[in-house]
Every structure is written in structure tokens, then in C-alpha cells.
Design a protein around this motif. Structure first.
Motif, mmCIF file in Angstrom:
data_model
loop_
_atom_site.group_PDB
_atom_site.id
_atom_site.type_symbol
_atom_site.label_atom_id
_atom_site.label_comp_id
_atom_site.label_asym_id
_atom_site.label_seq_id
_atom_site.Cartn_x
_atom_site.Cartn_y
_atom_site.Cartn_z
ATOM 1 N N ALA A 28 0.834 -1.204 0.000
ATOM 2 C CA ALA A 28 0.000 0.000 0.000
ATOM 3 C C ALA A 28 0.870 1.255 0.000
ATOM 4 N N LEU A 29 1.950 1.234 0.763
ATOM 5 C CA LEU A 29 2.858 2.381 0.828
ATOM 6 C C LEU A 29 3.627 2.553 -0.487
ATOM 7 N N VAL A 30 4.025 1.442 -1.103
ATOM 8 C CA VAL A 30 4.717 1.510 -2.401
ATOM 9 C C VAL A 30 3.786 2.094 -3.459
ATOM 10 N N LEU A 31 2.531 1.664 -3.470
ATOM 11 C CA LEU A 31 1.569 2.211 -4.426
ATOM 12 C C LEU A 31 1.406 3.714 -4.216
ATOM 13 N N GLU A 32 1.346 4.122 -2.954
ATOM 14 C CA GLU A 32 1.233 5.550 -2.631
ATOM 15 C C GLU A 32 2.452 6.318 -3.143
ATOM 16 N N ALA A 33 3.627 5.706 -3.008
ATOM 17 C CA ALA A 33 4.858 6.351 -3.474
ATOM 18 C C ALA A 33 4.850 6.512 -4.997
ATOM 19 N N PHE A 34 4.444 5.476 -5.720
ATOM 20 C CA PHE A 34 4.356 5.587 -7.179
ATOM 21 C C PHE A 34 3.370 6.682 -7.570
ATOM 22 N N GLN A 35 2.276 6.768 -6.840
ATOM 23 C CA GLN A 35 1.256 7.772 -7.176
ATOM 24 C C GLN A 35 1.739 9.190 -6.897
ATOM 25 N N GLU A 36 2.689 9.333 -5.984
ATOM 26 C CA GLU A 36 3.284 10.658 -5.753
ATOM 27 C C GLU A 36 4.067 11.102 -6.975
ATOM 28 N N VAL A 37 4.775 10.175 -7.595
ATOM 29 C CA VAL A 37 5.586 10.495 -8.773
ATOM 30 C C VAL A 37 4.751 10.451 -10.044
ATOM 31 N N PHE A 38 3.787 9.528 -10.102
ATOM 32 C CA PHE A 38 2.912 9.370 -11.275
ATOM 33 C C PHE A 38 1.462 9.537 -10.826
ATOM 34 N N PRO A 39 0.967 10.764 -10.682
ATOM 35 C CA PRO A 39 -0.419 10.974 -10.227
ATOM 36 C C PRO A 39 -1.414 10.214 -11.106
ATOM 37 N N GLY A 40 -2.351 9.535 -10.458
ATOM 38 C CA GLY A 40 -3.360 8.774 -11.191
ATOM 39 C C GLY A 40 -2.973 7.341 -11.478
ATOM 40 N N ALA A 41 -1.725 6.964 -11.198
ATOM 41 C CA ALA A 41 -1.305 5.578 -11.430
ATOM 42 C C ALA A 41 -2.115 4.629 -10.549
ATOM 43 N N GLN A 42 -2.388 3.464 -11.080
ATOM 44 C CA GLN A 42 -3.153 2.455 -10.346
ATOM 45 C C GLN A 42 -2.335 1.174 -10.210
ATOM 46 N N GLY A 43 -2.606 0.416 -9.161
ATOM 47 C CA GLY A 43 -1.912 -0.849 -8.946
ATOM 48 C C GLY A 43 -2.777 -1.812 -8.166
ATOM 49 N N ASP A 44 -2.508 -3.100 -8.331
ATOM 50 C CA ASP A 44 -3.274 -4.115 -7.617
ATOM 51 C C ASP A 44 -2.351 -5.268 -7.247
ATOM 52 N N LEU A 45 -2.669 -5.927 -6.152
ATOM 53 C CA LEU A 45 -1.852 -7.038 -5.683
ATOM 54 C C LEU A 45 -2.098 -8.270 -6.545
ATOM 55 N N VAL A 46 -1.027 -8.830 -7.108
ATOM 56 C CA VAL A 46 -1.129 -10.074 -7.867
ATOM 57 C C VAL A 46 -1.251 -11.254 -6.909
ATOM 58 N N TYR A 47 -0.291 -11.351 -5.960
ATOM 59 C CA TYR A 47 -0.329 -12.471 -5.019
ATOM 60 C C TYR A 47 0.654 -12.226 -3.895
ATOM 61 N N PHE A 48 0.392 -12.874 -2.784
ATOM 62 C CA PHE A 48 1.286 -12.894 -1.622
ATOM 63 C C PHE A 48 1.445 -14.354 -1.223
ATOM 64 N N ILE A 49 2.684 -14.849 -1.145
ATOM 65 C CA ILE A 49 2.910 -16.275 -0.893
ATOM 66 C C ILE A 49 4.139 -16.457 -0.011
ATOM 67 N N SER A 50 4.034 -17.376 0.935
ATOM 68 C CA SER A 50 5.087 -17.550 1.937
ATOM 69 C C SER A 50 6.067 -18.649 1.543
ATOM 70 N N HIS A 51 7.210 -18.664 2.261
ATOM 71 C CA HIS A 51 8.162 -19.771 2.071
ATOM 72 C C HIS A 51 8.837 -20.183 3.376
ATOM 73 N N ASN A 52 8.335 -19.734 4.527
ATOM 74 C CA ASN A 52 8.834 -20.179 5.835
ATOM 75 C C ASN A 52 7.637 -20.438 6.747
ATOM 76 N N ILE A 53 7.025 -21.594 6.631
ATOM 77 C CA ILE A 53 5.832 -21.859 7.428
ATOM 78 C C ILE A 53 5.516 -23.347 7.403
ATOM 79 N N ALA A 54 4.726 -23.795 8.380
ATOM 80 C CA ALA A 54 4.174 -25.151 8.366
ATOM 81 C C ALA A 54 2.667 -25.029 8.157
ATOM 82 N N ARG A 55 2.159 -25.724 7.146
ATOM 83 C CA ARG A 55 0.725 -25.699 6.836
ATOM 84 C C ARG A 55 0.213 -27.131 6.800
ATOM 85 N N GLN A 56 -1.017 -27.317 7.219
ATOM 86 C CA GLN A 56 -1.625 -28.642 7.142
ATOM 87 C C GLN A 56 -2.272 -28.799 5.772
#
Length: 501
Positions: free
Chosen positions: A326-354
């Protein structure tokens, strides 16, 4: 740690394909699955193989997989998958609980970042919002989000709930682009986590430390943690999958690598100390005489407490990533007013899952390993990735790029897991001694890659890591996953402090 001569371990490998092998460990024990071409297998080293053997022979373990990025780790190798139906192993999860990758897709054309002046403006805007380095919090940058103790407590116990996301100014629909948006206690109750966290913070000194760690939300750690602006290059054979993922060919994306910061580290270290003391009090031997392989049965009080603490660390890591984006998107919008962005994915690699493995629910410990569920996997049922498989985010290095992949059906041979990146070729000490600072910095400039560092950290240089193209070839040849897009670095945000994991 028990040791076998290196030549005996290498000679025992049974080659089953161009990028697959097995390592027998005993007549009544299933072998270790090894993923990697011949040249990659040569990078594993004596201790990595031995750690894998020790992990496979540890109580309650049913499967161990070595991925192409494997190297020496805490208890089990980094780049390792360790499966058990009824035991949890904190060491193979590690001290940076739910260290993860995330990718933010922008609608900006990559050509908008051709100018170094513009890139430096974006770097400055990001660094005004997102701190870097071990131990640093929001107080060090002027435009970060303020996280007070009450909200930090809510983050740890609820994860990316709608309330948490609204309070932090994060788009609530981003929770749908998370591998797991929130984690609860083993009994399914958030209240159990709250009770546990209240107990941990009952002493004044511990509460003050927790308050300090809450303020690290929205920050990168040191070492191998980074933020990186990318130019997206979609594989022309994967345009349909890329569209489903939300990738935009020829546009800018932002790749992040970080985890649960000091909050997760403190929880992990508390668990390691408690389990080690318990083993010693009982006179119970550690697996392979290695305290880093201390374990607990999932139904024991110790196992339940670890799963609670792991869940809270994971919740913190999840919200940390979403806030950074969210902060990175805000930073891009400061330099590029009107720019839009969306999260593609968030995925872990240090965890135990059932997860379902071999027809039963088992605890899949991924230490420096990434979940890789293909299309129509039962755990993707009802998600927008059900028909394609979910995105896999694999960082390589700034010079050679990174990759977005999608799992193939063949990922079942590796407990539905792939590597989490390139994997270290040189230790940090060796990298600092052997690599030239001038060559590192000039090499990145030759590729038109800039960073926020006056000197790029030598222990994080591209040549400190394995050949990423050979690592990717291993994944493809083993039929674990296919590439959807290549990510070409345009700038990097790093810190020279020691890594969290």
C-alpha cells in the motif's frame, strides 16, 4: 550432528530423471526426493545433504524434499520441505516466520521508468514511507503508517481482517490475493491467540518489547530482504494464465521479499529456547544430536503453543507485506499521479501448513520453499485460481531477473512445493571476501539497474547466489512448474543489515 563421508552420500544418489533423484536413507524409510540438474546437485554440499538425512530420520517425519536452491540452514536445509502427520518442527520453519514474496502490478508502462532521475524519485518516495534494516520502525521515516500497540495486537491475532486493513488504509480486496490472509489458533479461535499474546506480554519488559516490534509493521528487514521494481515480460504461451493472475505485459510491477520482522523472530526464539529446555529437562535426545531439530507433537501443550505463536508471526508477516505494498503504491502515485496498482499475489516460504499429502492431512514444513498447487487442487477450490493454479513468485537476482510461475501436475512429487529463489552459492563471509565491490556495482550499472545503496551489499551480490537460469531449468525439467512471466529489475531497495532469516 551425525556425519557420513561426502563421497558416500553422493554415490548413494539414485538418478531418476534429468532434474530428479532420490537419496535412500534406510530400508524401512522412504528416500529423500532431490530436485535439481547434475550441476545444481553439486552445489548442495556435504552438510546440506547430511541435514536432509537427519531431518528425514527425525521422529514423525514422512517425507523430505531438497529443492534446487537448497543450502545449509537451521536444523533442516534452506530450500527443504519436511512433512509430518503429527509433529511440528520450529527449526525447519525458521526464525523469520512466514518470510514471503508479494507482487504489486502497476498500470504504468515500463518505459515510464527509463529515466534514472524518475527512478530515483520513486526510490526516494518509497524510502520516505518504508524503512529498511534490522530493528528499525516507523519512527525512522516521515510518511509511514502509525501502528500503535492496540492495532499491533489486532494484527497479530486477526491477520488481514477487514478491520485491520481499513485501519491501515490497505485495500480490503487484497486479502483475496493472499495464500492465507489470516491464521487462527489450532482450535480455530482468534480468542485463543489473544489469550496467548496477553500472556506473553504480561511482564512489563516483554510488553515494551512487543510494542517496539509492532512499530516495525510496514518495513523491510536486512540481508536478503528487498523491494524491486520490475518490467513484466509475459511468456507468449501463457497469456491466458497471466491475464488470470492480473499480470500486464510491458508494465511495471513491484516485487517484495520480507517477513515477520522482529515480532516473528522473538516468538521463534522463545519457542526454540522453551523446546530445548524441555528436551534437556526430560533427558530426551535431540534428533541427530542437533538442538535445532527439537520438535513437539501437535496435540501436546508445547505443540499447540508453537502453532499459536507461528500463527501470530504469520499474521504479522501478512499484514507487513500488504502495508508495504500500500505504501509503495502511494509512493508511485506521488511520482505518477493517477497511477493504479493491484496485488497479484502474496505467498510464503517459511511456514508449516496442514495439507493433504498421500491421502491424509499432514504438516508440510516449508523452509525456504514455496507452495505450488496446480490447477484443480482441492485447496484451490472456490478460489479464482482454481482453474489455473496460483501464482508462484520466485526471486532470482537483479542482474538475471525473477520469475512468476504456475505449478504443473508433476508438483505432487515434491509435496506440492518448489524452491523459494536461487539459493546461496557463497556464505555471507565468503561473498564479502571473494567478490569485488567495484565489479558488483559496475555489473548492475551495466544492466541499467540502480538502488538506494551507495554500495550494493557484497553478501547480496548476484554472484553470491546460484545460477538462477539453471535453478529454473531444474524446476521445469522436473515438471514442477512452468514460467508465466519474466521480471526484469529496474531498481532495487536493500539494506546492509544482517538478514532476519
Amino acid at each position: 550432528m551425525n556425519q557420513q563421508p561426502t563421497n558416500l552420500i553422493q554415490e548413494q544418489l539414485q538418478i531418476t530423471g534429468e532434474a530428479t533423484a532420490t537419496l535412500p536413507v534406510g530400508p524401512e524409510t522412504s528416500p529423500i526426493t532431490v530436485i535439481g540438474t547434475e550441476s545444481i546437485r553439486q552445489t548442495f554440499g556435504d552438510q546440506t545433504f547430511q541435514q536432509a538425512i537427519n531431518s528425514r530420520l527425525a521422529p514423525g517425519v514422512s517425507h523430505v524434499v531438497l529443492n534446487p536452491d537448497a543450502h545449509l540452514g537451521y536444523g533442516a536445509p534452506v530450500g527443504c520441505v519436511m512433512v509430518s502427520p503429527d509433529h511440528v518442527y520450529p527449526g525447519p520453519v525458521g526464525v523469520d516466520i512466514k518470510c514471503s514474496m508479494s507482487l504489486l502490478q502497476m498500470d504504468l508502462e515500463a518505459s515510464e521508468l527509463e529515466s534514472k532521475k524518475v527512478r530515483r524519485a520513486v526510490i526516494r518516495a518509497i524510502c520516505e514511507r518504508v524503512p529498511t534494516g534490522a530493528g528499525r520502525g516507523q519512527r525512522h521515516v516521515p510518511k509511514s503508517r502509525s501502528v500503535k500497540s492496540r492495532l499491533g495486537f489486532q494484527v497479530a491475532t486477526e491477520g488481514a481482517s477487514k478491520s485491520v486493513l481499513k485501519n491501515l488504509g490497505i485495500p480490503t480486496h487484497w486479502a483475496d490475493a493472499c495464500e492465507d490472509a489470516s491464521h487462527s489458533a489450532p482450535d480455530g479461535r482468534t480468542e485463543t491467540l489473544a489469550e496467548r499474546l496477553e500472556w506473553i506480554g504480561r511482564e512489563r519488559d516483554k510488553q515494551k518489547r512487543l510494542d517496539t516490534k509492532y512499530r516495525q509493521l510496514g518495513s523491510y528487514g536486512g540481508g536478503n530482504h528487498f523491494g524491486e521494481a520490475e518490467a513484466v515480460q509475459v511468456d507468449q504461451q501463457q497469456t491466458g494464465v497471466a491475464s488470470q493472475f492480473g499480470l500486464k505485459d510491458g508494465c511495471v510491477a513491484f516485487l517484495s521479499h520480507c517477513g515477520s520482522r522482529g515480532f516473528g523472530h522473538d516468538l521463534a526464539m522463545m519457542q526454540f529456547r522453551a523446546l530445548k529446555s524441555l528436551f534437556q529437562e526430560r533427558g530426551q535426545p535431540f534428533p541427530a544430536n542437533d538442538p535445532q531439530l527439537a520438535y513437539a507433537h501437535v496435540d501436546s501443550p508445547e505443540g499447540q503453543q508453537y502453532l499459536c505463536d507461528m500463527a501470530m508471526g504469520a499474521n504479522f508477516a501478512t499484514v507487513n507485506h500488504l502495508l508495504i505494498n500500500a505504501l509503495v503504491l502511494e509512493a508511485f502515485q506521488e511520482v505518477f499521479p493517477g497511477a493504479q496498482g493491484d496485488l497479484v499475489y502474496f505467498i510464503s516460504h517459511n511456514i508449516a501448513r496442514q495439507e493433504p499429502i498421500d491421502g491424509q492431512a499432514q504438516w508440510v514444513h516449508r523452509k525456504g520453499a514455496t507452495r505450488a498447487l496446480p490447477a484443480n487442487h482441492p485447496q484451490l477450490q472456490g478460489s479464482r485460481f482454481e482453474s489455473t493454479g496460483h501464482p508462484i513468485l520466485l526471486p532470482g537476482n537483479p542482474r538475471d531477473g525473477s520469475s512468476v510461475m504456475v505449478a504443473n501436475a508433476g508438483a505432487d512429487k515434491s509435496a506440492y512445493s518448489v524452491n523459494h529463489g536461487a539459493g546461496r552459492r557463497l556464505s555471507r563471509t565468503k561473498a564479502k571476501k571473494q567478490l569485488s565491490q567495484q565489479a558488483i556495482d559496475q555489473g548492475l550499472l551495466d544492466q541499467d539497474i540502480i538502488s538506494n545503496c551507495r554500495q550494493y551489499p557484497r553478501d547480496e551480490a548476484p554472484d553470491a547466489y546460484k545460477d538462477f537460469q539453471e535453478v529454473l531449468r531444474s524446476v521445469k525439467q522436473a515438471d514442477l512448474a512452468s514460467q508465466v512471466a519474466h521480471l526484469r529489475a529496474r531498481f532495487v531497495i536493500k539494506d546492509g543489515a544482517p538478514a532476519d532469516d
